[in-house]
Design a protein around this motif. Structure first.
Motif, short mmCIF file in Angstrom:
data_model
loop_
_atom_site.label_atom_id
_atom_site.label_comp_id
_atom_site.label_asym_id
_atom_site.label_seq_id
_atom_site.Cartn_x
_atom_site.Cartn_y
_atom_site.Cartn_z
N TRP A 81 -0.86 1.22 -7.85
CA TRP A 81 -0.87 -0.23 -7.72
C TRP A 81 -0.29 -0.93 -8.94
O TRP A 81 0.14 -2.09 -8.86
CB TRP A 81 -2.29 -0.73 -7.46
N ALA A 111 -6.66 -4.47 -6.92
CA ALA A 111 -5.23 -4.51 -7.19
C ALA A 111 -4.71 -5.93 -7.38
O ALA A 111 -3.59 -6.12 -7.87
CB ALA A 111 -4.47 -3.85 -6.04
N LEU A 153 -4.77 -7.79 0.14
CA LEU A 153 -4.65 -6.59 -0.69
C LEU A 153 -6.01 -6.17 -1.23
O LEU A 153 -6.94 -6.96 -1.28
CB LEU A 153 -3.71 -6.88 -1.85
N ALA A 183 0.83 -1.21 0.00
CA ALA A 183 0.00 0.00 0.00
C ALA A 183 0.86 1.26 0.00
O ALA A 183 0.49 2.27 -0.63
CB ALA A 183 -0.94 -0.01 1.21
N ALA A 216 2.02 1.76 -3.47
CA ALA A 216 0.90 2.22 -4.29
C ALA A 216 0.59 3.68 -4.03
O ALA A 216 0.20 4.41 -4.96
CB ALA A 216 -0.34 1.35 -4.02
#
Length: 327
Positions: free
Chosen positions: A271, A310, A306, A263, A266
């Motif tokens: 992502w 993604a 996740l 994360a 991202a």
């Protein structure tokens, strides 16, 4: 479908592991002490792995590795022995070596194909000098990490330093021949030297320094620079690369910690730059993997931690896009 950015397949074979065996059979006769194996070809197929970056990894001499290389010829011999392993596997139908984007695309379109392998040299000491690079390119090497620890070419993990003059020549030759640079083990100074030269740039297996200190991990600025080069970053499934732990720790880190690294990446670059680079059996066994990851077929559990949108990209799509565009 999974694509893994980093697996030390031939290294394990040279260490005596028969990766053609079912994992439970391999474990029952494992020649590597203290590291419970997680990877074999049947295990990878059961997990849905279609392609991986398979390494040529020459181990340098150290107190812990007295048989390691002490000079370029020793490093070269190790890498050539591992290259022979991949070609033997290909002859036997266990793998398919993938030399370019078109080969990757065709391979991904054939669900019955064996494991596709893109050759990655981890640590460039097997290369005599920049003029030797075409030799390795002709033999299928498409990605090179100039360092592991310190090499003749660059500072690396726990070995600070810039590119050496030979390193500048090698990275320049890589750029000119279209060989991709793997930034995973580069020290900061060497990373920025290489980025300025401008080769294709990825990190096959590197977590975030925002969570774990040390030059083995990527700073936010490094992450942004890899993204600016249209690169992708693979997440490593080693406990002390996910949470600050002493070397040798057997603490099982939760998958939520791995998700936090993903994360964070991202949040910096999106992502579509995040992927898998598990490094499983890369000098550690199931004892040092995140909680719930006891063998390779458990890796898809990572995706459950996740965001749903993604997951396809991290599982395979992001590496597939990069490979079919840049390899």
């Amino acid at each position: 479908m999974l694509i893994d950015g980093h697996l030390d397949l031939a290294m394990n074979a040279v260490d005596g592991r028969d990766l053609t065996l079912p994992l439970d059979t391999l474990r029952a006769h494992d020649p590597v002490p203290g590291q419970t194996a997680t990877v074999s070809f049947p295990e990878l197929r059961a997990a849905g792995v279609r392609v991986c970056f398979g390494t040529l990894f020459a181990l340098p001499h150290s107190a812990a590795s007295p048989a390691g290389y002490t000079g370029p010829q020793g490093a070269r011999a190790q890498a050539l022995a591992q290259l022979d392993v991949y070609h033997r596997w290909q002859d036997q139908g266990h793998v398919h070596l993938l030399p370019d984007a078109a080969a990757v695309a065709a391979h991904l379109g054939d669900p019955d194909a064996p494991l596709g392998v893109v050759l990655l040299m981890e640590g460039a000491d097997p290369i005599r000098d920049a003029s030797d690079l075409p030799f390795w390119v002709q033999r299928g090497v498409r990605v090179i990490g100039p360092a592991w620890g310190r090499t003749r070419y660059a500072g690396g993990t726990a070995a600070p330093g810039p590119l050496t003059p030979a390193g500048h020549d090698l990275v320049t030759a890589m750029r000119d021949l279209g060989v991709t640079l793997d930034a995973s083990h580069l020290d900061d100074a060497a990373f920025w030297d290489a980025a300025q030269i401008g080769p294709k740039l990825i990190a096959t297996h590197a977590n975030s320094r925002a969570f774990v200190p040390g030059n083995r991990h990527l700073t936010d600025d490094m992450v942004r620079t890899i993204a600016q080069a249209d690169g992708v970053i693979g997440l490593v499934l080693l406990n002390r690369f996910l949470h600050p732990l002493p070397e040798g720790s057997l603490e099982r880190v939760p998958l939520a910690t791995l998700a936090a690294h993903a994360a964070h990446y991202a949040s910096l670059v999106g992502w579509n730059r995040v992927a898998l680079g598990t490094d499983l059996d890369g000098g550690f066994g199931a004892e040092k993997t995140p909680a719930g990851i006891n063998r390779y077929r458990d890796v898809p559990q990572v995706l459950g931690a996740l965001p749903e949108a993604a997951r396809p990209g991290i599982a395979a799509g992001n590496w597939a896009r990069w490979l079919t565009t840049h390899l």
